[in-house]
Every structure is written in structure tokens, then in C-alpha cells.
Design an enzyme around this catalytic site. Sequence first.
Site, PDB file in Angstrom:
ATOM      1  N   ASN A 109       0.818  -1.216   0.000  1.00 21.60           N
ATOM      2  CA  ASN A 109       0.000   0.000   0.000  1.00 21.60           C
ATOM      3  C   ASN A 109       0.847   1.258   0.000  1.00 21.60           C
ATOM      4  O   ASN A 109       1.982   1.275   0.475  1.00 21.60           O
ATOM      5  CB  ASN A 109      -0.939  -0.012   1.215  1.00 21.60           C
ATOM      6  CG  ASN A 109      -1.960  -1.115   1.099  1.00 21.60           C
ATOM      7  OD1 ASN A 109      -2.136  -1.676   0.029  1.00 21.60           O
ATOM      8  ND2 ASN A 109      -2.623  -1.447   2.192  1.00 21.60           N
ATOM      9  N   HIS A 138       5.800  -0.767  -2.848  1.00 26.35           N
ATOM     10  CA  HIS A 138       5.371   0.063  -3.978  1.00 26.35           C
ATOM     11  C   HIS A 138       5.466   1.551  -3.660  1.00 26.35           C
ATOM     12  O   HIS A 138       4.769   2.362  -4.248  1.00 26.35           O
ATOM     13  CB  HIS A 138       3.956  -0.324  -4.406  1.00 26.35           C
ATOM     14  CG  HIS A 138       3.869  -1.763  -4.855  1.00 26.35           C
ATOM     15  ND1 HIS A 138       2.721  -2.505  -4.826  1.00 26.35           N
ATOM     16  CD2 HIS A 138       4.832  -2.593  -5.352  1.00 26.35           C
ATOM     17  CE1 HIS A 138       2.971  -3.732  -5.265  1.00 26.35           C
ATOM     18  NE2 HIS A 138       4.237  -3.810  -5.579  1.00 26.35           N
ATOM     19  N   CYS A 188      13.457  24.501  -9.115  1.00 25.58           N
ATOM     20  CA  CYS A 188      14.107  24.382 -10.426  1.00 25.58           C
ATOM     21  C   CYS A 188      13.119  24.162 -11.568  1.00 25.58           C
ATOM     22  O   CYS A 188      13.518  23.976 -12.699  1.00 25.58           O
ATOM     23  CB  CYS A 188      15.138  23.244 -10.393  1.00 25.58           C
ATOM     24  SG  CYS A 188      14.349  21.620 -10.414  1.00 25.58           S
ATOM     25  N   ALA A 246     -11.162  -7.800   6.737  1.00 32.03           N
ATOM     26  CA  ALA A 246     -10.003  -7.669   7.627  1.00 32.03           C
ATOM     27  C   ALA A 246     -10.353  -6.894   8.900  1.00 32.03           C
ATOM     28  O   ALA A 246      -9.912  -7.257   9.992  1.00 32.03           O
ATOM     29  CB  ALA A 246      -8.865  -6.971   6.885  1.00 32.03           C
TER      30      ALA A 246
HETATM   31  P1  NAD Z   1      -5.741  -5.839  -5.045  1.00 32.26           P
HETATM   32  O1  NAD Z   1      -6.678  -4.718  -5.376  1.00 32.26           O
HETATM   33  O2  NAD Z   1      -5.177  -6.632  -6.163  1.00 32.26           O
HETATM   34  O3  NAD Z   1      -6.469  -6.903  -4.082  1.00 32.26           O
HETATM   35  C1  NAD Z   1      -7.150  -6.512  -2.945  1.00 32.26           C
HETATM   36  C2  NAD Z   1      -7.721  -7.760  -2.303  1.00 32.26           C
HETATM   37  O4  NAD Z   1      -8.277  -7.380  -1.066  1.00 32.26           O
HETATM   38  C3  NAD Z   1      -8.823  -8.427  -3.132  1.00 32.26           C
HETATM   39  O5  NAD Z   1      -8.522  -9.802  -3.305  1.00 32.26           O
HETATM   40  C4  NAD Z   1     -10.091  -8.243  -2.278  1.00 32.26           C
HETATM   41  O6  NAD Z   1     -10.920  -9.383  -2.290  1.00 32.26           O
HETATM   42  C5  NAD Z   1      -9.522  -8.040  -0.904  1.00 32.26           C
HETATM   43  N1  NAD Z   1     -10.325  -7.177  -0.028  1.00 32.26           N
HETATM   44  C6  NAD Z   1     -11.051  -6.085  -0.355  1.00 32.26           C
HETATM   45  N2  NAD Z   1     -11.607  -5.560   0.748  1.00 32.26           N
HETATM   46  C7  NAD Z   1     -11.243  -6.357   1.788  1.00 32.26           C
HETATM   47  C8  NAD Z   1     -11.510  -6.338   3.178  1.00 32.26           C
HETATM   48  N3  NAD Z   1     -12.302  -5.420   3.745  1.00 32.26           N
HETATM   49  N4  NAD Z   1     -10.927  -7.295   3.953  1.00 32.26           N
HETATM   50  C9  NAD Z   1     -10.136  -8.262   3.400  1.00 32.26           C
HETATM   51  N5  NAD Z   1      -9.874  -8.330   2.087  1.00 32.26           N
HETATM   52  C10 NAD Z   1     -10.404  -7.376   1.297  1.00 32.26           C
HETATM   53  O7  NAD Z   1      -4.625  -5.231  -4.110  1.00 32.26           O
HETATM   54  P2  NAD Z   1      -3.111  -5.675  -3.878  1.00 32.26           P
HETATM   55  O8  NAD Z   1      -3.007  -7.141  -3.793  1.00 32.26           O
HETATM   56  O9  NAD Z   1      -2.630  -4.817  -2.771  1.00 32.26           O
HETATM   57  O10 NAD Z   1      -2.324  -5.254  -5.196  1.00 32.26           O
HETATM   58  C11 NAD Z   1      -2.680  -4.136  -5.946  1.00 32.26           C
HETATM   59  C12 NAD Z   1      -1.791  -2.926  -6.006  1.00 32.26           C
HETATM   60  O11 NAD Z   1      -2.657  -1.886  -5.653  1.00 32.26           O
HETATM   61  C13 NAD Z   1      -0.670  -2.768  -5.068  1.00 32.26           C
HETATM   62  O12 NAD Z   1       0.416  -2.563  -5.874  1.00 32.26           O
HETATM   63  C14 NAD Z   1      -0.923  -1.463  -4.289  1.00 32.26           C
HETATM   64  O13 NAD Z   1       0.213  -0.641  -4.410  1.00 32.26           O
HETATM   65  C15 NAD Z   1      -2.004  -0.799  -5.023  1.00 32.26           C
HETATM   66  N6  NAD Z   1      -3.091  -0.103  -4.290  1.00 32.26           N
HETATM   67  C16 NAD Z   1      -2.886   0.421  -3.051  1.00 32.26           C
HETATM   68  C17 NAD Z   1      -3.932   1.030  -2.381  1.00 32.26           C
HETATM   69  C18 NAD Z   1      -3.668   1.614  -1.020  1.00 32.26           C
HETATM   70  O14 NAD Z   1      -2.551   2.051  -0.750  1.00 32.26           O
HETATM   71  N7  NAD Z   1      -4.650   1.584  -0.117  1.00 32.26           N
HETATM   72  C19 NAD Z   1      -5.205   1.092  -2.938  1.00 32.26           C
HETATM   73  C20 NAD Z   1      -5.388   0.549  -4.235  1.00 32.26           C
HETATM   74  C21 NAD Z   1      -4.312  -0.062  -4.880  1.00 32.26           C
HETATM   75 ZN    ZN Z   2      13.784  20.782  -8.379  1.00 32.96          ZN
END
Ligand code: NAD
Ligand code: ZN
Length: 259
Positions: free
Chosen positions: A111, A129, A164, A245
Amino acid sequence: MTINNSKDKEQNRIEKAREIIKNSKKIVVFTGAGISTESGIPDFRSPGGLWTRFNPEIYANYDIFLQDPSKYWEMERVISKMIQSAKPNPAHKSIVTLEKTGTLLAIITQNIDFLHQRAGSSVPIYELHGTTLHGTCKQCHTIYSHDELLKKMETEEIPHCSNCSALIKPDVILFNEEMPVDAITGASTVVEICDCFIVIGSSLSVLPANLFPSRAKHFGAKLIIVNLEPTFLDLEADVCIHGKAGELLPKLINNNERS
Ligand code: NAD
Ligand code: ZN
């Protein structure tokens, strides 16, 4: 299967996971976008997720960012505001509770929302990331805080450096961009020495991050997966619980004090 039966099975899985956590001394927590959906930040791949709105091949691609950053900043405007108003939920807070038992080695996260830090986690946090907490000028390397970037976005379509005039890029890792070496190295080290690896809210579909759970298992750790939907590693896990979660983590961790 009756509702009672499936509730019993979930309760058994919760008990089994609690037992593993209680008996572990070197725990690593691995989080994905799913841990933050209950804080109001949508994930990417669920229906209605960010990917349906912003095609990553265009909006989150490093090569395109360098040629034409306007698309990236269009998405960043939306995500930054969500992140600014988000607050840690019970899942983030339970990880802080776990840390207080002295058995949490580190957090590995995909995240970019710095909600673990805002919840009060103080173990090493390996942000695979990157983060939207700050951004850096591509030329003179001046660092801009999240708040400074939000302010700049009010007056500049594409924020540029005040020193800059070069392009500023938030310190998130885009597709085709190199992964942060320190985070990868730190994460790889703890994965090999932990005795329990807990995946929370990740579809486990992004490489190379999704290799860590199997690697931890290979080095002898117990694997727990907490996710709303099935993942390709469910069968490898010692315990796999499908659910939210924010509801499950307090049940797994809170009041799990050691005797
Ligand atoms: P993903 O979107 O691929 O998967 C998220 C997973 O979480 C899904 O399988 C979904 O079923 C599950 N999910 C959704 N809500 C939930 C809950 N309340 N409790 C438990 N599980 C839940 O996300 P990923 O695997 O982190 O990979 C995606 C990319 O997205 C990463 O590279 C990340 O950097 C980026 N991202 C980050 C954010 C953030 O920082 N909050 C938000 C969106 C995407
Ligand atoms: Zn600069």
C-alpha cells in the site's frame, strides 16, 4: 451446507489462527489494498475498484508519466484526497496491538497510503510500492510532503518544483519503474527468518510481492491468509479465512496476550 455449519468452520479457523499467532515469536504481516478498503480507499481489482476508472497501463505507467504526466496527476488527485481523509481501521489497529506483544518483526506492504504509520506501527515497514507520503523533484531532488503536493495540485495541473521548475513525482512505484532496493532487501530478510507470515487483504496478483508468502512458507513459517476472496495460495496456507479484515483481525489478535 447450513449457515451454522459454515459459521462453526469459520470459528474453527479463527481459533486455529489465534493459536498460531499466540505460539509465534517472529511474525511478519503482509498487507495489500484490501486492508484499507474499510478506511474508504477502494482496492484496484474488486468490482468498482480504481482499475475500472484508471487503466494502469496508461495512468500508472512510468514511461508514459515521463512523456505526459497529466494522466498520472489526474489519478493522483483522486487517490490523494481519498488517502487524506482515510483513517486507520480496526485491522491496522490490531497490528499495532500485535506489535505490543513484542513478536511482530516487520510489516511488508504493497500500500501507498501510510495508514500503518498513522495507526502507530513502529516496527520496520517495507513499502514495496513506495508511498504517497512525499514526492521528489526529478532534477534537484527536493522533497515535497503529501500536504505540499495537495496544495500544489490546487494551482498546478502538473506540479513542478518551486526551486528548479522540473517535474515532481510522488514516491510511489509505477509499472516499469524499478522497485525500491531497501524495501525489497529488508522484506526478503524478514521473510526468511519469520515463523509466521500473515497475508491481509491482497489478491496476491502483483509480482514480485506475491512471491513472499510462499518463500516464507518455504523457510518454515506458518502461513495465514485473511482476504475477502480466494487467492491462488489458499491451499498452501495453514489457515485461510475469507472475510473482512477489519472484522477478523481484532478476533485473531486482540486479547491474545501471552501467558
Ligand atoms: P488488489 O486490489 O489486487 O487486491 C485486494 C484484495 O483485497 C482483493 O482480493 C479483495 O478481495 C480483498 N479485499 C477487499 N476488501 C477487503 C476487506 N475489507 N478485507 C479483506 N480483504 C479485502 O490489491 P493488492 O493485492 O494490494 O495489489 C494491488 C496494487 O494496488 C498494489 O500494488 C498497491 O500498491 C495498489 N493499491 C494500493 C492502495 C492503497 O494504498 N490503499 C489502494 C489501491 C491499490
Ligand atoms: Zn527541483
